[in-house]
Scaffold this motif. Structure first.
Motif, mmCIF file in Angstrom:
data_model
loop_
_atom_site.group_PDB
_atom_site.id
_atom_site.type_symbol
_atom_site.label_atom_id
_atom_site.label_comp_id
_atom_site.label_asym_id
_atom_site.label_seq_id
_atom_site.Cartn_x
_atom_site.Cartn_y
_atom_site.Cartn_z
ATOM 1 N N LEU A 96 0.857 -1.182 0.000
ATOM 2 C CA LEU A 96 0.000 0.000 0.000
ATOM 3 C C LEU A 96 0.900 1.240 0.000
ATOM 4 C CD1 LEU A 96 -2.578 -1.162 2.694
ATOM 5 C CD2 LEU A 96 -2.912 -1.106 0.208
ATOM 6 N N PRO A 97 0.348 2.435 -0.287
ATOM 7 C CA PRO A 97 1.190 3.639 -0.280
ATOM 8 C C PRO A 97 1.999 3.810 1.000
ATOM 9 C CG PRO A 97 -0.920 4.142 -1.265
ATOM 10 C CD PRO A 97 -1.019 2.728 -0.764
ATOM 11 N N GLU A 98 1.358 3.539 2.164
ATOM 12 C CA GLU A 98 2.104 3.686 3.422
ATOM 13 C C GLU A 98 3.202 2.634 3.566
ATOM 14 O OE1 GLU A 98 -2.012 1.884 4.511
ATOM 15 O OE2 GLU A 98 -1.162 3.325 3.087
ATOM 16 N N ASP A 99 2.990 1.453 2.943
ATOM 17 C CA ASP A 99 4.033 0.418 2.967
ATOM 18 C C ASP A 99 5.245 0.848 2.142
ATOM 19 O OD1 ASP A 99 2.384 -1.267 4.486
ATOM 20 O OD2 ASP A 99 1.420 -2.058 2.677
ATOM 21 N N LYS A 100 4.981 1.522 1.022
ATOM 22 C CA LYS A 100 6.086 2.015 0.192
ATOM 23 C C LYS A 100 6.917 3.042 0.956
ATOM 24 C CE LYS A 100 3.998 1.318 -4.389
ATOM 25 N NZ LYS A 100 3.632 1.946 -5.673
ATOM 26 N N VAL A 101 6.236 3.918 1.699
ATOM 27 C CA VAL A 101 6.945 4.915 2.507
ATOM 28 C C VAL A 101 7.851 4.221 3.517
ATOM 29 C CG1 VAL A 101 6.670 6.724 4.246
ATOM 30 C CG2 VAL A 101 5.205 6.707 2.215
ATOM 31 N N ARG A 102 7.291 3.214 4.202
ATOM 32 C CA ARG A 102 8.075 2.473 5.209
ATOM 33 C C ARG A 102 9.287 1.796 4.564
ATOM 34 N NH1 ARG A 102 7.670 -2.621 6.011
ATOM 35 N NH2 ARG A 102 5.589 -2.729 5.059
ATOM 36 N N LYS A 103 9.072 1.201 3.403
ATOM 37 C CA LYS A 103 10.160 0.477 2.734
ATOM 38 C C LYS A 103 11.251 1.450 2.274
ATOM 39 C CE LYS A 103 10.187 -3.215 2.361
ATOM 40 N NZ LYS A 103 10.828 -4.222 3.248
ATOM 41 N N VAL A 104 10.858 2.630 1.760
ATOM 42 C CA VAL A 104 11.849 3.629 1.338
ATOM 43 C C VAL A 104 12.695 4.064 2.528
ATOM 44 C CG1 VAL A 104 12.104 6.028 0.571
ATOM 45 C CG2 VAL A 104 10.623 4.478 -0.691
ATOM 46 N N LYS A 105 12.067 4.261 3.683
ATOM 47 C CA LYS A 105 12.809 4.658 4.887
ATOM 48 C C LYS A 105 13.778 3.564 5.326
ATOM 49 C CE LYS A 105 9.397 7.944 6.687
ATOM 50 N NZ LYS A 105 8.411 8.227 7.756
ATOM 51 N N GLU A 106 13.356 2.312 5.191
ATOM 52 C CA GLU A 106 14.259 1.199 5.518
ATOM 53 C C GLU A 106 15.473 1.188 4.589
ATOM 54 O OE1 GLU A 106 12.046 -2.422 5.369
ATOM 55 O OE2 GLU A 106 10.727 -1.878 7.041
ATOM 56 N N MET A 122 13.776 7.618 -5.195
ATOM 57 C CA MET A 122 12.526 6.924 -5.509
ATOM 58 C C MET A 122 11.989 7.470 -6.823
ATOM 59 S SD MET A 122 10.041 4.800 -4.729
ATOM 60 C CE MET A 122 8.436 4.526 -5.515
ATOM 61 N N ILE A 123 11.684 6.560 -7.769
ATOM 62 C CA ILE A 123 11.178 6.967 -9.075
ATOM 63 C C ILE A 123 9.730 6.520 -9.211
ATOM 64 C CG2 ILE A 123 11.579 6.898 -11.557
ATOM 65 C CD1 ILE A 123 14.383 5.890 -10.963
ATOM 66 N N GLY A 124 8.835 7.474 -9.458
ATOM 67 C CA GLY A 124 7.423 7.159 -9.645
ATOM 68 C C GLY A 124 6.857 7.945 -10.812
ATOM 69 N N ASP A 125 5.578 7.687 -11.106
ATOM 70 C CA ASP A 125 4.991 8.338 -12.278
ATOM 71 C C ASP A 125 4.033 9.451 -11.901
ATOM 72 O OD1 ASP A 125 3.098 6.660 -11.237
ATOM 73 O OD2 ASP A 125 2.326 5.976 -13.164
ATOM 74 N N GLY A 126 4.260 10.112 -10.754
ATOM 75 C CA GLY A 126 3.455 11.285 -10.458
ATOM 76 C C GLY A 126 2.837 11.286 -9.086
ATOM 77 N N ILE A 127 1.637 11.828 -9.007
ATOM 78 C CA ILE A 127 1.021 12.150 -7.731
ATOM 79 C C ILE A 127 0.707 10.916 -6.892
ATOM 80 C CG2 ILE A 127 -1.368 12.148 -8.534
ATOM 81 C CD1 ILE A 127 0.322 14.754 -6.208
ATOM 82 N N ASN A 128 0.430 9.768 -7.532
ATOM 83 C CA ASN A 128 0.107 8.561 -6.768
ATOM 84 C C ASN A 128 1.268 8.090 -5.907
ATOM 85 O OD1 ASN A 128 -2.422 8.488 -7.903
ATOM 86 N ND2 ASN A 128 -1.819 7.129 -9.581
ATOM 87 N N ASP A 129 2.476 8.417 -6.326
ATOM 88 C CA ASP A 129 3.651 7.987 -5.579
ATOM 89 C C ASP A 129 4.213 9.101 -4.707
ATOM 90 O OD1 ASP A 129 3.846 5.323 -6.787
ATOM 91 O OD2 ASP A 129 4.312 6.404 -8.621
ATOM 92 N N ALA A 130 3.467 10.185 -4.524
ATOM 93 C CA ALA A 130 3.963 11.355 -3.806
ATOM 94 C C ALA A 130 4.493 11.039 -2.407
ATOM 95 C CB ALA A 130 2.881 12.435 -3.733
ATOM 96 N N PRO A 131 3.792 10.236 -1.576
ATOM 97 C CA PRO A 131 4.334 9.962 -0.235
ATOM 98 C C PRO A 131 5.715 9.312 -0.274
ATOM 99 C CG PRO A 131 2.024 9.315 -0.362
ATOM 100 C CD PRO A 131 2.456 9.625 -1.760
ATOM 101 N N ALA A 132 5.887 8.329 -1.169
ATOM 102 C CA ALA A 132 7.181 7.654 -1.269
ATOM 103 C C ALA A 132 8.249 8.576 -1.840
ATOM 104 C CB ALA A 132 7.058 6.392 -2.128
ATOM 105 N N LEU A 133 7.862 9.407 -2.817
ATOM 106 C CA LEU A 133 8.818 10.356 -3.404
ATOM 107 C C LEU A 133 9.312 11.332 -2.335
ATOM 108 C CD1 LEU A 133 7.044 11.265 -6.777
ATOM 109 C CD2 LEU A 133 9.034 9.812 -6.496
ATOM 110 N N ALA A 134 8.395 11.782 -1.485
ATOM 111 C CA ALA A 134 8.749 12.739 -0.437
ATOM 112 C C ALA A 134 9.612 12.103 0.646
ATOM 113 C CB ALA A 134 7.482 13.326 0.182
#
Length: 752
Positions: A618-628, A637-649
């Protein structure tokens, strides 16, 4: 805030000191002066004469925009010239246009004038800067001739004239530095000019006019070369800003009228002839042509366009005439926002630059102390000659000039940002450019990044061909879901005419239920057919699709399964080669993060060559994984726009797949303006070169100074060696930084 271009900025340190003086004026708290872009931003309430007085004290000046009347007249003439050229004969609409522009335009005057301000200020800046450069070159040339004449006079034994000629040569090339340094001495402010002034006065005091004059000439040449290097970097940035169109041919009631770009509004219809720039984002209403979108995407290959296709402002129409319905005013267009962000990017300072600037503030007074020790210690404690060690102390002052050190970073940063922007990669500042060059881990979103984000039917299982395709089409044709679109594309390919659905009801977690020709059908995932009794052969076929990582869309009636679509997202053709090139370029770890199921993720990971993957996120899981991941290195982090904003940030660096979309431009630190990853390895390579060049420049600047200072131990340091070491370091770091603007054949990335 008002913005002005400034000519004659001699160095980054000088620009910073001027900014501090301007800030002390009334309403000056928010003033900014950028050495990189040569721009001054001040509060409209500030007294401009006071600002100009401060700038003049350092040899700088404002490039004043033309008067309001001149701007209006210029705008009117341009519009008429363009319109007449297009029609040949007079048109009644022209009279209206002339009347409208002859006085203030209440709807758009402010913006139009601001637009003209920019054009005129830019023109005036170029003219004033050219004149300033010519004046400096002439003064240096005259000084050099006088210096040669003094040497000749000295050789011929004409003693009385020699000192006067040396003094004249020194004054012509060094009087501005001398006056600034003298003013600083009265304020006990120690900077580059102070060092040079003390050195010149000291050399003259001990009667060494020959070397004092050479120091003045070489320092003047050094300042000119330093400014020239920064100008080259600014010109590269200005060439990007030149992509902005200036005028457009507006079509109103069949009449064509050339208008300023700023007057266009959403809904206007414009005519774009072959060779002209498209004025703003919009869609083609009529006409076909190929369009060069390099200003937006960095792609040199033109894109074929037809009615209904979207276009970007600033792209160039190659062949046929196009009528385009404008979707956005120019200031809201993709190109305008990109250019604004690029201009902002060159203003930001990296941690390295901030450290160098802080260091320079303490470094210059320290040099003064060291020079004083060199002058005092040997005569007082070691019975040295006062004249000899005063001379050595003066040489230390010149060696201590921090020009090369301060220049080690800004030219490289501006060059790197400009080079990437020309390549269709928007880096939103020096900080992010530096970070891009430090990445060691890259996390990819799957859909729309490694894959095209456009699902397609890979395989079908059909048990009732008479009803399967027609009913599936009836249910899916009104849906905007990506899987429904994939089904409809497959039916279009097969030439199947969908039936009509009488009612469609969504079933959460399963799919939809619909009535077609009086019969009820269910279409969706496996849960939608869970109540059916499937035979062993059918179960085995469905399992086979799942094993291949395909997403299933099943269609059934109340009794049996009619068939199933196996759908997958097509992998981008360049993904595998890009991942391979990234690994060769120093990225040690590549990771894919996706919300898709594990089997699909495994297939994409294997096909693209990423090192590892994490599925069902889920989006929050991606955020957690990026922090790890960030705990073990620098993560992008490479994404295709607004849907990936939390992980990009959450990543150290957010990289968005943009193709000019507003959400991507706003979200990430770096935007790939294409619809593929092909430019990413080159962007990282450029950023690594920038970081490497900055480190190299700092080492050269400090190394040459250290070597020169060591020459004081045996008493071998001379004034001309000191100034040559400083000038040599400055010119060298400038040339090395500007090398970033040179494209090396064969190094540009290609899609494969």
């Amino acid at each position: 805030m008002r913005e002005y271009r400034v000519t004659g900025l001699s160095c980054a340190n000088c620009a910073e000191e001027l900014e501090q003086e301007i800030k002390r004026l009334s309403h000056g708290e928010t003033a900014t002066l950028s050495y990189r872009s040569g721009k001054l931003r001040i509060d409209e309430r500030m007294a401009l004469d006071q600002v100009e007085r401060i700038l003049r004290s350092d040899g700088a000046a404002l490039a004043r925009p033309a008067s309001l009347e001149e701007r209006n007249g210029h705008s009117t003439r341009q519009a008429h010239g363009g319109s007449d050229h297009g029609h040949g004969e007079s048109n009644p609409a022209h009279g209206d246009h002339s009347h409208a522009h002859g006085g203030p335009d209440h709807a758009h005057s402010d913006h139009d004038h601001a637009h003209d301000d920019h054009d005129h200020a830019h023109s005036d800046h170029d003219h004033a800067h050219g004149a300033s450069n010519r004046r400096i070159v002439v003064l240096l040339a005259v000084s050099a001739l006088l210096y040669g004449a003094a040497l000749l006079a000295e050789h011929l034994g004409i003693g009385k004239a020699v000192i006067a000629i040396y003094a004249a040569a020194a004054l012509l090339s060094g009087y501005t530095t001398f006056l600034r340094g003298l003013k600083n001495l009265t304020k006990l402010k120690f900077n580059i000019d102070t060092l040079m002034t003390v050195a010149l006065v000291g050399a003259a005091a001990i009667g060494d006019w020959k070397e004092a004059t050479l120091v003045a000439i070489l320092f003047g040449l050094n300042e000119w070369l330093e400014g020239l290097g920064m100008d080259k970097a600014r010109q590269s940035m200005a060439s990007l800003l030149g992509a902005a169109p200036k005028e457009a041919t507006k079509v109103t009631d069949g009449a064509e009228l050339v208008v300023p770009i700023a007057s266009l509004r959403a809904g206007d219809l414009v005519l774009v002839k072959p060779g002209e720039k498209i004025p703003s984002d919009g869609a083609i209403e009529s006409g076909r042509s190929s369009v060069n979108e390099a200003a937006i995407t960095g792609e040199s290959i033109p894109v074929d366009k037809a009615p209904g296709d979207g276009v970007f402002g600033g792209s160039i129409n190659n062949e046929g005439a196009l009528r385009i319905r404008i979707a956005k005013a120019y200031e809201d267009s993709s190109l305008a926002r990109i250019l604004h962000l690029v201009e902002e990017a060159q203003e930001t300072k990296t941690p390295t630059e901030l450290f160098i600037n802080r260091f320079a503030k303490y470094y210059t007074p320290l040099v003064m102390i060291v020079a004083a020790l060199v002058f005092l210690v040997p005569p007082l404690l070691l019975d040295g000659s006062w004249t000899k060690w005063l001379y050595q102390g003066l040489a230390v002052l010149i060696v201590g000039c921090p020009c090369a050190l301060i220049l080690s970073s800004p030219i490289a940063i501006v060059s790197g940002i400009a080079r990437n922007a020309r390549n269709g990669v928007l880096v939103k500042g020096g900080v992010h450019l530096e970070q891009l060059g430090r990445l060691d881990t890259l996390a990819f979103d799957k859909t729309g990044t490694l894959t095209e984000g456009q699902p397609y039917v890979v395989e079908t299982i059909v048990y009732d061909e008479a009803r399967f395709y027609a009913v599936a089409g009836a249910i899916e044709r009104g849906s905007a879901h990506p899987l429904a679109r994939a089904v409809m594309r497959e039916l279009d390919r097969l030439g199947v005419a969908p039936a009509d659905a009488e009612e469609i009801v969504a079933i959460p977690g399963q799919g939809v239920r619909a009535v077609v020709a009086g019969e009820t059908f269910r279409l969706g995932n496996e849960e939608s057919a869970a109540a059916l009794s499937l035979g062993e052969e059918t179960r085995s076929a469905i399992l086979g699709l799942k094993e291949r990582g395909l997403t299933l869309v099943l269609l059934s009636d109340d009794r049996r399964l009619l068939g199933a679509f196996g759908i997958a997202d097509r992998i981008r053709e360049e993904s595998r080669s890009v991942v391979r090139e990234l690994r060769r370029g120093g990225i040690r770890r590549t990771v894919m993060l996706t919300g898709d199921h594990a089997k699909t993720a495994a297939q994409v990971a294997e096909a693209t060559g990423v090192d590892e993957y994490f599925a069902g996120l889920l989006p929050e899981d991606k955020v957690r994984k990026v922090k790890e991941l960030a705990a073990g290195g620098t993560v992008g982090m490479i994404g295709d726009g607004i849907n990936d904003a939390p992980a990009l940030a959450s990543a150290d660096l957010g990289i968005a797949m943009g193709k000019g979309t507003d959400s991507a431009i706003e979200t990430a630190d770096v935007v790939l303006m294409q619809d593929h990853l092909g430019k990413l390895p080159e962007a990282i390579r450029i950023s690594r070169r920038v970081n490497g060049i900055i480190r190299f420049n700092i080492a050269v600047a400090m190394g040459l100074k250290l070597i020169a200072l060591l020459l004081t131990i045996p008493g071998w340091l001379t004034l001309w060696i000191a100034i040559l070491s400083d000038m040599g370091a400055t010119v060298f770091v400038t040339l090395v930084s500007l090398s970033l603007l040179i494209r090396r054949p064969g190094r540009e990335p290609t899609r494969s």
